[in-house]
Every structure is written in structure tokens, then in C-alpha cells.
Design a protein around this motif. Sequence first.
Motif, PDB file in Angstrom:
ATOM      1  N   ILE A  16      12.298  -1.227  -7.184  1.00  0.00           N
ATOM      2  CA  ILE A  16      11.933   0.132  -7.593  1.00  0.00           C
ATOM      3  C   ILE A  16      10.559   0.086  -8.257  1.00  0.00           C
ATOM      4  CG2 ILE A  16      12.551   2.104  -9.044  1.00  0.00           C
ATOM      5  CD1 ILE A  16      15.482   1.043  -8.873  1.00  0.00           C
ATOM      6  N   VAL A  17       9.650   0.959  -7.801  1.00  0.00           N
ATOM      7  CA  VAL A  17       8.294   1.020  -8.338  1.00  0.00           C
ATOM      8  C   VAL A  17       7.991   2.468  -8.721  1.00  0.00           C
ATOM      9  CG1 VAL A  17       5.848   0.622  -7.844  1.00  0.00           C
ATOM     10  CG2 VAL A  17       7.569  -0.901  -6.877  1.00  0.00           C
ATOM     11  N   ASN A  18       7.372   2.651  -9.868  1.00  0.00           N
ATOM     12  CA  ASN A  18       7.011   3.993 -10.315  1.00  0.00           C
ATOM     13  C   ASN A  18       5.854   4.538  -9.483  1.00  0.00           C
ATOM     14  OD1 ASN A  18       6.574   6.345 -11.742  1.00  0.00           O
ATOM     15  ND2 ASN A  18       5.894   5.345 -13.626  1.00  0.00           N
ATOM     16  N   LEU A  19       6.010   5.745  -8.971  1.00  0.00           N
ATOM     17  CA  LEU A  19       4.933   6.405  -8.235  1.00  0.00           C
ATOM     18  C   LEU A  19       3.644   6.424  -9.048  1.00  0.00           C
ATOM     19  CD1 LEU A  19       3.988   8.272  -5.852  1.00  0.00           C
ATOM     20  CD2 LEU A  19       4.834  10.201  -7.188  1.00  0.00           C
ATOM     21  N   TYR A  20       3.795   6.530 -10.372  1.00  0.00           N
ATOM     22  CA  TYR A  20       2.638   6.639 -11.264  1.00  0.00           C
ATOM     23  C   TYR A  20       2.235   5.305 -11.873  1.00  0.00           C
ATOM     24  CZ  TYR A  20       3.446  11.610 -10.740  1.00  0.00           C
ATOM     25  OH  TYR A  20       3.606  12.864 -10.220  1.00  0.00           O
ATOM     26  N   ASP A  21       2.709   4.209 -11.312  1.00  0.00           N
ATOM     27  CA  ASP A  21       2.308   2.879 -11.770  1.00  0.00           C
ATOM     28  C   ASP A  21       0.788   2.752 -11.650  1.00  0.00           C
ATOM     29  OD1 ASP A  21       1.739   0.081 -11.939  1.00  0.00           O
ATOM     30  OD2 ASP A  21       3.747  -0.401 -11.237  1.00  0.00           O
ATOM     31  N   SER A  22       0.161   2.283 -12.718  1.00  0.00           N
ATOM     32  CA  SER A  22      -1.302   2.151 -12.720  1.00  0.00           C
ATOM     33  C   SER A  22      -1.777   1.134 -11.689  1.00  0.00           C
ATOM     34  CB  SER A  22      -1.786   1.736 -14.115  1.00  0.00           C
ATOM     35  OG  SER A  22      -1.182   0.509 -14.502  1.00  0.00           O
ATOM     36  N   GLY A  23      -0.897   0.211 -11.280  1.00  0.00           N
ATOM     37  CA  GLY A  23      -1.287  -0.810 -10.317  1.00  0.00           C
ATOM     38  C   GLY A  23      -0.930  -0.482  -8.884  1.00  0.00           C
ATOM     39  N   LEU A  24      -0.414   0.727  -8.655  1.00  0.00           N
ATOM     40  CA  LEU A  24       0.023   1.123  -7.316  1.00  0.00           C
ATOM     41  C   LEU A  24      -0.994   2.053  -6.675  1.00  0.00           C
ATOM     42  CD1 LEU A  24       2.217   1.287  -5.089  1.00  0.00           C
ATOM     43  CD2 LEU A  24       3.160   3.239  -6.335  1.00  0.00           C
ATOM     44  N   THR A  25      -1.522   1.647  -5.555  1.00  0.00           N
ATOM     45  CA  THR A  25      -2.427   2.516  -4.803  1.00  0.00           C
ATOM     46  C   THR A  25      -1.768   2.888  -3.478  1.00  0.00           C
ATOM     47  OG1 THR A  25      -3.536   0.656  -3.709  1.00  0.00           O
ATOM     48  CG2 THR A  25      -4.462   1.410  -5.803  1.00  0.00           C
ATOM     49  N   PHE A  26      -2.103   4.045  -2.981  1.00  0.00           N
ATOM     50  CA  PHE A  26      -1.660   4.461  -1.655  1.00  0.00           C
ATOM     51  C   PHE A  26      -2.803   4.239  -0.679  1.00  0.00           C
ATOM     52  CE2 PHE A  26       1.975   7.742  -2.350  1.00  0.00           C
ATOM     53  CZ  PHE A  26       2.727   6.744  -2.933  1.00  0.00           C
TER      54      PHE A  26
END
Length: 447
Positions: free
Chosen positions: A277-287
Motif C-alpha cells: 500500500i502506497v499513499n497517493l500523496y507520498d512525497s517520493g511517488l511520481t506518476f
Amino acid sequence: MKSFEELGLQMPDVLLPKKIETKKWAVIACDQYTQNQEYWSQVEKNCKESPSTLNLILPEIYLNSPDKKERISKIRSTMKNYLDNGIFDSEKKEFIYIERKTAFGRCRHGLLACINLDNYEWEPFSKALVRATEATILDRIPPRKEIRNGAPLELPHIMLLVNDPEHILVEAAGEKVKKIEKAPLYSGDLMQNGGSITGWAVNTEEEIAEIQKSLNIIAENNTEKDGSVFLFAVGDGNHSLATAKTVWEGYKQEMLKNGKSKEEIEKSPVRFAMVEIVNLYDSGLTFEPIHRVIFNADAKKLISFAAEKLGGKITEKKDFAELSKTAKDNSSGANFGFAYTEDGKTKFLTLSTKINELAVAHLQPVLDKFIEEENKSGAEISIDYIHGEDELLSLGKKDNVVALLLPPITKDSFFATINGRGPLPRKSFSMGEADEKRFYMECRRLF
């Protein structure tokens, strides 16, 4: 307060090797580098004669290999061998908080868990707790089903997104385990530009209670007027999760036919799938957009067809860097980039349009129509989906290939878009670059 069962979640029984050499054990998701034999040859060389998840998966570059059946058979026997010969430590019931530092200078945070497949649907406009974000390509399920159906183990590369702008679930769990200075379950570098990974057990009563409390808050915030809850969206591994669902439905019917009780059915490990599970708003997550590669097409004809159907203006660029820069500029509409090689020279063209909605939703039907019409006339055009611009450019330099660069995707209104219009076109987006994809690490008993 709703239970984990009501929220479609379960704490997994995790299997990890007794000795984890992360650079050899952990391997990138099987659906990456599908056109790059050199990458997978290097993985094989790196993992040679060492326990590795490479021996437990089928990289999709081999989906059409003549020895596919032998490879699947070997996967099964290796799973059994690892279970029987002491590769794994004893199973532990726990969530795992994960930090993945990538070669791009980002740190992504995750929480390993199991979801109940009865609470997942890929059909458009589903009201299930767990929903697909992209259209499911049904012919991609059978080869995966061959591997999962009856397999002793499952290895997750599925990542689910949670709509948590307050960071109360994944990141909060991480803060807690780090505050009390828990020793990690595993930590180390990953192979081939994969960065590094560290995982901590989340298993105390207090930690579990906090996760349950946070999930209830998120569920309440994502409850619709009709009472339906959109708790998780599939970020990566859509087809793997669809395969798990298909296998479970078949197994459930078999259990019912054999007179198994409701309790036996509900306790079956096959009813669940392990995910991160990963937060959509994770600072390390890019689309990142997933780019397209068209094989055996007339490049000029394809670009002309796209321009006719999508509208806009075609301009030539001097190199791939300029093409990429233009594609990322969506100030006046979506820009698509084309790279193809003709007479030994690679050309770069941009199709600038006035499209302001999700660009791939407009593009994919156009590509499908072009391929369908051309193939009716005897052409043998095919399409593949590529993560990462470097990989795309290398393909665009080959003969009889058109590399198609897509514009970026924003997170704004992501859940609302899926809830309102259903799944996006297939292969619409990627969570990060190719090298940032999930690496196989944890296992779970399945059959």
C-alpha cells in the motif's frame, strides 16, 4: 470501528529468506523491460547459483518463448525446493513498513498487507473497496494464471494507492517503527540501478490498532453518498491482481463443489493477495506516463492518422531532449512525441493538441483503430507499452519501430476521476520510472 475483515484487509503470513542478499534475492517486477533482453540476461548473470526471486517468476520478455512451459514448471519446482530445503525462515504474521530509496533521489514509503479478493473488482464503475485504475486486458490474464494456479508461493509486485492527504496510514506507521528504533527485517542495495530497500515489522498490538484506526478514518473520508467506499486504487500490477481474482473465483467454485464449509472457504490463503500500500500523496511517488511502441507500422501514415483524429499541429524537433521537453509542457494542451528511424536517421516529431483532459484516454482508441484498420489490410502491426524514456529512445532508433512519447499525468482528482468515469485506458500511467518499480522481496504460502 470496522474490523480489518470489513475493510478488506488481512495481516499477511510473511516468508523471508533466512539470509537476504538483497542484490541477488530481489528482482524487479516481471512486466518491466519487456523488450530488453540485455537487462534480463544481466539479471540472470547476477543471480547465478544464488537463491533469488528470479527463479520464482516469469519475466514477461519470455511470455512468447518456446520454452515457456518448461520455465513455468521450473518455477514451481524451485518454489517447492526453497520451501523444503531451508531457504526461508519461519512464517511471521506481520505488516511490513517499507522504505524504497531510488536512484532518482526519491524515497517511497509502503505498507505490506493482504487484501481480500472478494473486495476487489476490475469492472468499470465498480463500487468495490479495491478498484482497477486502468482497463484490464483479458488476454494478459491466462499466462499469469498458468503460473499462479496451484503455485506454492506468491510474490507481490502489486502496489495499491490509498487516498491519504494527511499521511496517517503508511507514513505514520513508519514514524512509529523508527521512533522506537526497531531493527529492520531486511536492508540493502538493489541490483541494476534499483536503489535500496529497507523493511521493518509492524506487529505490536499498538501498531496494529493504529493501522486499523487510520484505515477507518480514510474509509470514512472516502465514503460516497450511496454508502460505497473507495478505499484502494490499483497503482501497479493491475493484471497480476486480476489474475489472483480469477484464480480465486475458480478455486472458490471448486471448494463449493467439494462441499467445503463457509469457514474453510473464507480461511483459504487463495482468497487473499499480498500487496504494498502506497499513499497517493507520498512525497517520493511520481506518476509517469507509460509510453507506446508501435512495430511494423508506416511511421508517416501513423502520425498523419493521429493528427487527423486528434487534431493539432505537427512540428519537427532537433533531438529527443527537445521532444521530451515539449511533451512535458501541457500549458496549452497535450503534446505527443514521435521518434522513428528512416534511412539510418532518427526523426523526432511533436503532435501538439488542444486536449486538456487525460491525454492517453484520447490517444489509445486512435492507436487501436489504426492498428485494426491496417491489420485488416494485411499489415502485421503490434503495440507494446514501455516504462522510461531511455528505453523508449533506444527502441525509436530501430528500424520498423515508432516510439510514442506521452505527456505526464497529475495526481489531482485521481480517485474522483476513477470513481466518476471508471478505469482509465490500459497502461495509462506508471508509478515512477522503470527502475523504481517494486522489486520482489517477500513471499507468502498460497496453495
